[in-house]
Design a protein around this motif. Structure first.
Motif, mmCIF file in Angstrom:
data_model
loop_
_atom_site.group_PDB
_atom_site.id
_atom_site.type_symbol
_atom_site.label_atom_id
_atom_site.label_comp_id
_atom_site.label_asym_id
_atom_site.label_seq_id
_atom_site.Cartn_x
_atom_site.Cartn_y
_atom_site.Cartn_z
ATOM 1 N N UNK A 90 72.326 12.457 -25.029
ATOM 2 C CA UNK A 90 71.701 11.462 -25.894
ATOM 3 C C UNK A 90 70.199 11.400 -25.646
ATOM 4 N N UNK A 91 69.799 11.615 -24.399
ATOM 5 C CA UNK A 91 68.381 11.626 -24.071
ATOM 6 C C UNK A 91 67.670 12.766 -24.793
ATOM 7 N N UNK B 23 68.706 14.245 -27.849
ATOM 8 C CA UNK B 23 68.668 14.016 -29.295
ATOM 9 C C UNK B 23 67.914 12.729 -29.669
ATOM 10 N N UNK B 24 68.125 11.674 -28.910
ATOM 11 C CA UNK B 24 67.529 10.395 -29.254
ATOM 12 C C UNK B 24 66.091 10.230 -28.818
ATOM 13 N N UNK B 25 65.674 11.000 -27.793
ATOM 14 C CA UNK B 25 64.320 10.836 -27.258
ATOM 15 C C UNK B 25 63.511 12.120 -27.361
ATOM 16 N N UNK B 26 63.913 13.158 -26.629
ATOM 17 C CA UNK B 26 63.115 14.383 -26.604
ATOM 18 C C UNK B 26 62.954 14.990 -27.997
ATOM 19 N N UNK B 27 64.064 15.226 -28.691
ATOM 20 C CA UNK B 27 63.998 15.882 -29.998
ATOM 21 C C UNK B 27 63.217 15.038 -31.002
ATOM 22 N N UNK B 28 63.493 13.733 -31.007
ATOM 23 C CA UNK B 28 62.776 12.833 -31.918
ATOM 24 C C UNK B 28 61.275 12.900 -31.655
ATOM 25 N N UNK B 29 60.912 12.863 -30.397
ATOM 26 C CA UNK B 29 59.502 12.864 -29.995
ATOM 27 C C UNK B 29 58.838 14.194 -30.372
ATOM 28 N N UNK B 30 59.529 15.280 -30.104
ATOM 29 C CA UNK B 30 59.009 16.614 -30.422
ATOM 30 C C UNK B 30 58.745 16.749 -31.924
ATOM 31 N N UNK B 31 59.707 16.345 -32.737
ATOM 32 C CA UNK B 31 59.574 16.455 -34.193
ATOM 33 C C UNK B 31 58.426 15.587 -34.709
ATOM 34 N N UNK B 32 58.262 14.409 -34.121
ATOM 35 C CA UNK B 32 57.181 13.522 -34.544
ATOM 36 C C UNK B 32 55.806 14.142 -34.308
ATOM 37 N N UNK C 132 72.096 10.216 -35.024
ATOM 38 C CA UNK C 132 72.457 11.627 -35.112
ATOM 39 C C UNK C 132 73.028 12.106 -33.774
ATOM 40 N N UNK C 133 72.385 11.670 -32.684
ATOM 41 C CA UNK C 133 72.847 12.039 -31.356
ATOM 42 C C UNK C 133 74.236 11.525 -31.046
ATOM 43 N N UNK C 134 74.535 10.318 -31.484
ATOM 44 C CA UNK C 134 75.868 9.746 -31.259
ATOM 45 C C UNK C 134 76.936 10.636 -31.891
ATOM 46 N N UNK C 135 76.677 11.110 -33.107
ATOM 47 C CA UNK C 135 77.629 11.986 -33.797
ATOM 48 C C UNK C 135 77.761 13.335 -33.085
ATOM 49 N N UNK C 136 76.635 13.940 -32.747
ATOM 50 C CA UNK C 136 76.666 15.275 -32.151
ATOM 51 C C UNK C 136 77.240 15.244 -30.738
ATOM 52 N N UNK C 137 76.834 14.248 -29.960
ATOM 53 C CA UNK C 137 77.271 14.174 -28.559
ATOM 54 C C UNK C 137 78.671 13.586 -28.454
ATOM 55 N N UNK C 138 78.998 12.652 -29.357
ATOM 56 C CA UNK C 138 80.329 12.045 -29.341
ATOM 57 C C UNK C 138 80.459 10.891 -28.376
ATOM 58 N N UNK C 139 79.422 10.079 -28.270
ATOM 59 C CA UNK C 139 79.398 9.017 -27.262
ATOM 60 C C UNK C 139 80.023 7.715 -27.767
ATOM 61 N N UNK C 140 80.940 7.140 -27.001
ATOM 62 C CA UNK C 140 81.456 5.804 -27.323
ATOM 63 C C UNK C 140 80.364 4.768 -27.110
#
Length: 280
Positions: free
Chosen positions: A102-103, A105-114, A155-163
């Motif tokens: 989640x770190x 998809x939710x943080x690194x990837x988001x930050x990189x794309x921004x 998006x990360x929740x879906x890909x990672x599958x986190x409850x």
């Protein structure tokens, strides 16, 4: 671990608020004891726009929280996502991998794309145009960025599958981590360096707040530093050489105005200066 998961599965909103307020308060006080820089500023006045944007971030995340809950419930019910497709594992490893990915998809990837998409960079600028980076800078995000970051987390929740329990744990750890790395505190250099091999350290993240490229486009991580190290976006810069802000938005007064900051994403794009990293 089961007790921890049970707690975060139903964590009250009051407790989440206490984590936010408690973290800011703790690092605010620590900045007075172990300051990295002795800023000549009125700390409360500087904090006003940052706390305003912290408030808008809270409102947006609260308003959209039902989407996280629905998504987390769906992946759990359908056994969907990376951590659910792996062989059965101990609960502690399952939780760690959930937070770890989640770190990304939710943080690194988001930050990189921004940083790589101009229209998103103009939204993210609000965070970078703080000339006095401290604990209150952590959640200085334009409302549009709060929505963008939320979308990446979803998006990360879906890909990672986190409850939902892991989602809430991740968000709590992410909040404390970002307050820690933005806080105007000085760790012993060796301690900071050792910490940065696995976790994002204060010195490591503040390189990202240096006012010119290529340093601005580095060290995107939030909790785990390994993403930057693995993906080639890790950079070093001596903390004594740091200059905060963005070179093409140099006016501190304008960058401290809530009205101007709300308008910032809609200004014309300005090409940043890029230095040869070897020169610094």
């Amino acid at each position: 671990m089961e007790n921890l998961i049970n707690y975060f599965e139903t964590i009250p909103s009051l407790h989440r608020s206490l984590i936010l307020v408690g973290g800011i308060t703790f690092f605010w006080l620590l900045e007075g004891v172990l300051p990295l820089y002795k800023f000549e500023y009125k700390k409360w006045k500087h904090a006003v726009p940052n706390l305003f944007f912290t408030g808008t971030t809270i409102i947006i995340n609260f308003a959209l929280a039902f989407l996280l809950l629905k998504s987390a419930d769906w992946v759990k019910a359908n056994d969907f996502g990376i951590i659910n497709w792996l062989p059965e594992m101990p609960l502690v490893l399952y939780v760690f991998l959930g937070v770890f990915f989640l770190d990304f998809f939710g943080a690194y990837l988001a930050h990189f794309v921004e940083h790589k998409v101009n229209v998103l960079w103009k939204v993210h600028l609000v965070h970078h145009t703080d000339h006095k980076v401290d604990a209150t800078t952590a959640n200085r995000h334009h409302p549009l960025e709060s929505i963008i970051r939320f979308a990446f987390t979803l998006f990360g929740v879906f890909i990672v599958g986190t409850p939902i329990a892991i989602v809430m744990l991740y968000q709590s750890l992410s909040l404390i981590a970002t307050q820690f790395t933005h806080a105007n505190i000085k760790l012993p250099r060796k301690v900071d360096t050792v910490l940065s091999y696995f976790l994002v350290s204060p010195d490591m993240h503040k390189v990202h707040h240096h006012y010119v490229l290529p340093y601005t486009d580095s060290n995107y991580g939030n909790i785990f530093s390994v993403w930057d190290r693995l993906l080639g976006t890790f950079m070093k810069l001596d903390r004594d050489k740091l200059i905060y802000g963005v070179d093409v938005f140099p006016h501190e007064a304008e960058n401290s105005s809530i009205t101007n900051l709300l308008k910032q994403p809609f200004q014309k794009y300005r090409n940043a200066t890029k230095l040869d990293a070897k020169e610094n």
